[in-house]
Motif scaffolding. Sequence first.
Motif: not given
Length: 251
Positions: A196-212
């Motif tokens: 499953x981990x390989x099925x998702x990609x993340x980023x780039x995360x803007x600096x103001x997004x710390x908690x989701x």
Amino acid sequence: MVEKYVPRQAGGIFRDIKSAALDILFPRRCPVCFQIVLPKGALICPDCIRKLSWVRRPTCKKCGKEVIADTIEYCFDCSKGRRTFEWGAALINYDERAGRSMAAIKYKNKREYLDFYSEAMCRKLGKRLLSMKADALVPVPVHSSRMRARGFNQAQELACGISQKLGIPMDTSILKRSRKTVPQKNLDPAARLKNLEQAFTAGPVPPHIRRVILIDDIYTTGSTIEACTRVLRSAGVEKVYFAVIFIGNGQ
Ligand SMILES: [Zn+2]
Ligand SMILES: [Zn+2]
């Protein structure tokens, strides 16, 4: 890019006429019994509200699943598996009735049923969701081919409704589904998570997004939420919470 959803401007009398005409042509149906909802303006039949198996305390401190006694801190799955998300909240226990409702949403294009579920999530879980102090709601993405076939992502529709009501922006760009998952049935939990981990990609995360807060329709073993959490955290998100409509037992 953070998409902030605000309620649409009222369009005065034309909007009222349009919504009255739509009501006559397409009366709202109940997400549980699929009949036309009465009284008008309601999102579900009063009787059907009671037929849903609402999550009751005590619940697991990690995943929000019902546990049998106050003295039990974590459910079986959470006590044995490593969880890197903070904690989550769930609304309804997944049963046959819930399964039929979800199948209608996904396979019969009844996305309007999500209006009821997002409203109920805000009403019953709103305080907990706001206490997470999240910078963004992140819907669990579906693969683009599934999105094309279905026309929408139920998690995104749900996140959009919650975003409007609670005023937390929705972000659909920091987490993507990069490939379809292969069938998971024969995999052990560790292999399933890796897959499953390989099925998702993340980023780039803007600096103001710390908690989701990850938003999804259903939580079962927790492997999807865990995989998304790991991917988001490795891209720089500090804390990941989740909220779902349905919570079921692990397979
Ligand atoms: Zn009903
Ligand atoms: Zn748990």
